[in-house]
Enzyme design. Structure first.
Site, PDB file in Angstrom:
ATOM      1  N   GLU A 277      -2.742 -27.595  42.382  1.00  0.00           N
ATOM      2  CA  GLU A 277      -1.328 -27.173  42.348  1.00  0.00           C
ATOM      3  C   GLU A 277      -0.415 -28.248  42.954  1.00  0.00           C
ATOM      4  O   GLU A 277       0.678 -28.488  42.447  1.00  0.00           O
ATOM      5  CB  GLU A 277      -1.130 -25.840  43.087  1.00  0.00           C
ATOM      6  CG  GLU A 277      -1.958 -24.671  42.536  1.00  0.00           C
ATOM      7  CD  GLU A 277      -1.769 -24.424  41.046  1.00  0.00           C
ATOM      8  OE1 GLU A 277      -0.691 -24.732  40.515  1.00  0.00           O
ATOM      9  OE2 GLU A 277      -2.724 -23.936  40.407  1.00  0.00           O
ATOM     10  N   ASP A 358      -5.781 -31.723  37.530  1.00  0.00           N
ATOM     11  CA  ASP A 358      -7.222 -31.792  37.847  1.00  0.00           C
ATOM     12  C   ASP A 358      -7.583 -33.177  38.377  1.00  0.00           C
ATOM     13  O   ASP A 358      -8.318 -33.312  39.357  1.00  0.00           O
ATOM     14  CB  ASP A 358      -8.067 -31.493  36.596  1.00  0.00           C
ATOM     15  CG  ASP A 358      -8.175 -29.998  36.313  1.00  0.00           C
ATOM     16  OD1 ASP A 358      -7.689 -29.199  37.140  1.00  0.00           O
ATOM     17  OD2 ASP A 358      -8.739 -29.630  35.264  1.00  0.00           O
TER      18      ASP A 358
HETATM   19 ZN    ZN Z   1      -2.487 -25.984  36.616  1.00  0.00          ZN
END
Ligand code: ZN
Length: 410
Positions: A277, A358
């Site tokens: 996030e 990611d």
């Molecule tokens: Zn995400």
């Protein structure tokens, strides 16, 4: 072109859109029993896998039935001159054109919401209940519905009134002003979503004292993210399914973790999700999304402005004179091929952003914890591990679990 031709085009577009959804759904279902990819074999044990298979099939049957039902209602509405009937009704109830638009869409919204409630109810209290996901009560379910309807009436009604008022004043130039209104509205909602909209439905609390908070603090500090922007939300009052998201802009930014996520994952896995996030924040994805959606809104309003004054609209719907609300209704259907393409582009962009987030988590924390977190989240929501490629390309805002795991492990 004649009004009849325009009407035929509208019906054909509705049929094509329905057919496209059916084909994608069918192709996707054909792959329900595909072998699980090697790197994902540890997601389900035999029993959980079998449960996930029946869950997928049950949801597919449900959404197919719902899709057919809504399609039939929509077609009947157009073919049986429902538009003319509603137009006539709104003209009789109020005389002002802005209020007519509100009555017209208010009735459409009221009927479609009423038709939808039994389906939502069945999905929550029969399907989700059966698989142990549902935590909502019947009271909470109906309170949520009422709040949702009120919010749509207030926000949607105000926007509709404002835009139709601008059209009545500016005619052809209205799209510029409407764009400005939408832009201000979008930025405002993005900024204050967490402090105005979310509290209507959920409670957000700062993270509790303890080792998780200490670990989060250490990671957040290293990334220049303040801990007072982290909240835990009580998602558990509706569902056992877990989630986390980044929202807001500038001083109003926030990372929100579901309490179910905090409960289901280990501390290292939570930090990994948190790092993902933070990646969204660091890569400025919210700002990009606002720019993309505002550009699309500009394009949409421009095309809409070109269509609005066209007298063919009235002819197509067997109405004596065209109006703002008829234009908006026809536009909603006629624009669908374009919005199909722009939706596709937005999903491609969104999946690209997920990969970037990611990657950020991988670089600043450890990929193995994000991999195990993603696998656990998939297992706990009985996710489909073998979706069809077309379904992913068209409808997925996130890459598949397989794609994410393969990339993280690379
Ligand atoms: Zn995400």
């Amino acid at each position: 072109m004649t009004g009849t031709t325009l009407f035929a085009i509208i019906i054909i577009l509705i049929v094509l859109n329905f057919t496209k959804d059916k084909v994608i759904g069918f192709l996707n279902a054909k792959h329900f029993n595909d072998p699980i990819p090697k790197v994902l074999e540890d997601v389900y044990d035999k029993e959980a896998y079998e449960t996930s298979q029946t869950y997928k099939r049950e949801n597919y049957r449900f959404s197919s039935f719902y899709g057919v039902f809504m399609f039939v209602i929509t077609i009947l509405f157009f073919v049986l001159d429902g538009v003319a009937l509603l137009d006539h009704l709104s003209l009789r109830i109020v005389s002002n054109s802005m209020l007519q638009a509100i009555v017209f869409f208010g009735i459409i919204g009221l009927v479609s919401t009423t038709l939808q409630i039994p389906f939502d109810y069945y999905h929550t209290f029969v399907i989700e209940e059966k698989y142990g996901f549902n935590k909502s009560t019947k009271t909470l379910f109906f309170i949520d519905k009422i709040k949702g309807i009120l919010m749509t009436v207030i926000l949607g009604g105000a926007l509709l009134f404002l835009i139709s008022w601008l059209y009545s004043k500016m005619q052809d130039d209205f799209w510029w002003y409407a764009w400005l209104v939408f832009s201000v509205f979008t930025v405002f909602i993005t900024m204050f979503y967490s402090s105005i909209i979310v509290p209507i439905f959920n409670k957000q609390t700062p993270i509790e004292e303890g080792s998780l908070k200490d670990k989060l603090e250490k990671y957040a500090k290293a990334q220049g993210f303040k801990l007072d922007h982290i909240y835990v939300i009580d998602g558990s009052k509706r569902s056992t399914k877990a989630n986390a998201y980044f929202t807001g802009l500038g001083p109003k930014k926030r990372i929100v973790l579901y309490d179910t996520l905090v409960q289901d994952l280990t501390e290292d896995e939570i930090i990994a999700v948190f790092a993902h996030e933070v990646g969204h924040y660091k890569k400025r994805h919210t700002v990009f999304n606002i720019f993309a959606s505002l550009s699309l809104t500009g394009l949409t309003l421009f095309v809409f402005g070109k269509l609005l004054g066209n007298p063919l609209l009235a002819e197509a719907f067997h109405v004596t004179h065209s109006s703002f609300h008829l234009g908006l209704l026809a536009f909603g259907v006629l624009y669908s091929p374009i919005s199909e393409v722009t939706g596709l582009i937005m999903n491609i962009l969104s999946r690209k952003f997920e990969y970037q987030a990611d990657d950020f988590a991988k670089q600043t924390f450890e990929q193995q914890y994000l991999v195990s977190a993603l696998k656990k989240l998939s297992k706990n929501s009985l996710s489909n591990l073998t979706p069809h490629a077309w379904n992913v390309n068209l409808n997925y805002a996130h890459p598949t679990l397989l794609q994410r795991v393969l990339r993280l492990k690379k």
